[in-house]
Design a protein around this motif. Structure first.
Motif, PDB file in Angstrom:
ATOM      1  N   UNK A   4      10.863  -1.066  -4.765  1.00  0.00           N
ATOM      2  CA  UNK A   4      10.531   0.236  -4.207  1.00  0.00           C
ATOM      3  C   UNK A   4       9.029   0.344  -4.072  1.00  0.00           C
ATOM      4  N   UNK A   5       8.579   0.548  -2.858  1.00  0.00           N
ATOM      5  CA  UNK A   5       7.165   0.797  -2.613  1.00  0.00           C
ATOM      6  C   UNK A   5       6.929   2.303  -2.597  1.00  0.00           C
ATOM      7  N   UNK A   6       5.822   2.721  -3.153  1.00  0.00           N
ATOM      8  CA  UNK A   6       5.487   4.140  -3.203  1.00  0.00           C
ATOM      9  C   UNK A   6       3.981   4.307  -3.181  1.00  0.00           C
ATOM     10  N   UNK A   7       3.558   5.547  -3.035  1.00  0.00           N
ATOM     11  CA  UNK A   7       2.133   5.846  -3.071  1.00  0.00           C
ATOM     12  C   UNK A   7       1.498   6.103  -1.724  1.00  0.00           C
ATOM     13  N   UNK A   8       2.276   5.993  -0.674  1.00  0.00           N
ATOM     14  CA  UNK A   8       1.729   6.258   0.641  1.00  0.00           C
ATOM     15  C   UNK A   8       1.450   7.734   0.843  1.00  0.00           C
ATOM     16  N   UNK A   9       0.831   8.025   1.967  1.00  0.00           N
ATOM     17  CA  UNK A   9       0.515   9.411   2.283  1.00  0.00           C
ATOM     18  C   UNK A   9      -0.433   9.509   3.446  1.00  0.00           C
ATOM     19  N   UNK A  10      -0.963  10.700   3.627  1.00  0.00           N
ATOM     20  CA  UNK A  10      -1.919  10.975   4.693  1.00  0.00           C
ATOM     21  C   UNK A  10      -3.315  11.041   4.088  1.00  0.00           C
ATOM     22  N   UNK A  11      -4.229  10.302   4.674  1.00  0.00           N
ATOM     23  CA  UNK A  11      -5.595  10.260   4.162  1.00  0.00           C
ATOM     24  C   UNK A  11      -6.554  10.186   5.344  1.00  0.00           C
ATOM     25  N   UNK A  12      -7.742  10.707   5.163  1.00  0.00           N
ATOM     26  CA  UNK A  12      -8.749  10.614   6.215  1.00  0.00           C
ATOM     27  C   UNK A  12      -9.394   9.236   6.217  1.00  0.00           C
ATOM     28  N   UNK A  13      -9.908   8.873   7.350  1.00  0.00           N
ATOM     29  CA  UNK A  13     -10.620   7.597   7.455  1.00  0.00           C
ATOM     30  C   UNK A  13     -11.718   7.536   6.406  1.00  0.00           C
ATOM     31  N   UNK A  14     -11.821   6.381   5.768  1.00  0.00           N
ATOM     32  CA  UNK A  14     -12.782   6.207   4.696  1.00  0.00           C
ATOM     33  C   UNK A  14     -12.215   6.494   3.326  1.00  0.00           C
ATOM     34  N   UNK A  15     -11.034   7.064   3.283  1.00  0.00           N
ATOM     35  CA  UNK A  15     -10.399   7.394   2.023  1.00  0.00           C
ATOM     36  C   UNK A  15      -9.686   6.216   1.395  1.00  0.00           C
ATOM     37  N   UNK A  16      -9.020   6.490   0.286  1.00  0.00           N
ATOM     38  CA  UNK A  16      -8.339   5.446  -0.480  1.00  0.00           C
ATOM     39  C   UNK A  16      -6.927   5.867  -0.845  1.00  0.00           C
ATOM     40  N   UNK A  17      -6.092   4.879  -1.000  1.00  0.00           N
ATOM     41  CA  UNK A  17      -4.747   5.057  -1.523  1.00  0.00           C
ATOM     42  C   UNK A  17      -4.414   3.868  -2.404  1.00  0.00           C
ATOM     43  N   UNK A  18      -3.530   4.106  -3.356  1.00  0.00           N
ATOM     44  CA  UNK A  18      -3.033   3.027  -4.198  1.00  0.00           C
ATOM     45  C   UNK A  18      -1.521   2.997  -4.081  1.00  0.00           C
ATOM     46  N   UNK A  19      -1.038   1.901  -3.537  1.00  0.00           N
ATOM     47  CA  UNK A  19       0.399   1.717  -3.404  1.00  0.00           C
ATOM     48  C   UNK A  19       0.931   0.986  -4.626  1.00  0.00           C
ATOM     49  N   UNK A  20       2.157   1.328  -4.990  1.00  0.00           N
ATOM     50  CA  UNK A  20       2.825   0.660  -6.089  1.00  0.00           C
ATOM     51  C   UNK A  20       4.111   0.030  -5.589  1.00  0.00           C
ATOM     52  N   UNK A  21       4.437  -1.088  -6.172  1.00  0.00           N
ATOM     53  CA  UNK A  21       5.691  -1.775  -5.891  1.00  0.00           C
ATOM     54  C   UNK A  21       6.360  -2.011  -7.234  1.00  0.00           C
ATOM     55  N   UNK A  22       7.470  -1.343  -7.452  1.00  0.00           N
ATOM     56  CA  UNK A  22       8.170  -1.500  -8.714  1.00  0.00           C
ATOM     57  C   UNK A  22       9.493  -2.211  -8.475  1.00  0.00           C
ATOM     58  N   UNK A  23       9.879  -2.989  -9.455  1.00  0.00           N
ATOM     59  CA  UNK A  23      11.080  -3.788  -9.339  1.00  0.00           C
ATOM     60  C   UNK A  23      12.059  -3.430 -10.441  1.00  0.00           C
ATOM     61  N   UNK A  24      13.312  -3.526 -10.110  1.00  0.00           N
ATOM     62  CA  UNK A  24      14.362  -3.348 -11.104  1.00  0.00           C
ATOM     63  C   UNK A  24      15.372  -4.460 -10.929  1.00  0.00           C
ATOM     64  N   UNK A  25      15.963  -4.863 -11.995  1.00  0.00           N
ATOM     65  CA  UNK A  25      16.973  -5.892 -11.926  1.00  0.00           C
ATOM     66  C   UNK A  25      16.483  -7.245 -12.413  1.00  0.00           C
TER      67      UNK A  25
END
Length: 122
Positions: A4-25
């Motif tokens: 499952x990837x998460x952490x996306x969103x709307x951000x202005x140019x020059x901004x930052x985001x941190x995406x996470x990828x979590x695994x199960x199983x």
């Protein structure tokens, strides 16, 4: 294994985001992990990858110096820190696993999670 990837969103140019990828199983530490993205009307493309030990990484040229991939096996997660985002980074971002110590070859990744939308406004 389910991703499952998460952490996306709307951000202005020059901004930052941190995406996470979590695994199960299964433990994500057994796999190389890659991040890919797909913009509207375009094919899915490789962004970066990290080896199962975390000692090797690979980045596509257009994200070098801006994106950083890391992994935390204790949390069974892989992260993608994205800085200085640009409108052309807008896409759905996916994480995937390869049953190899390390790979940046799209064809090696055979376990895919649902993506997370990243939108960068100008």
């Amino acid at each position: 294994v389910q991703l499952q990837a998460s952490g996306g969103g709307l951000v202005q140019a020059g901004g930052s985001l941190r995406l996470s990828c979590t695994a199960s199983g299964r433990a994500v530490s057994l796999y190389a992990v890659g991040w890919f993205r797909q913009a509207p009307g375009k094919e899915r493309e490789f962004v970066c990858a990290v080896s199962w030990t975390g000692s090797e990484t690979a980045y596509v040229d257009f994200v070098k110096g801006r994106f950083t991939v890391s992994r935390d096996d204790a949390k069974n997660a892989v992260y993608l820190q994205m800085n200085n985002l640009k409108p052309e980074d807008t896409a759905v971002y996916y994480c995937a696993l390869a049953q190899k110590p390390f790979s940046s070859d799209y064809s090696d990744f055979d376990s895919w999670g649902q993506g997370t939308q990243v939108t960068v406004s100008s």
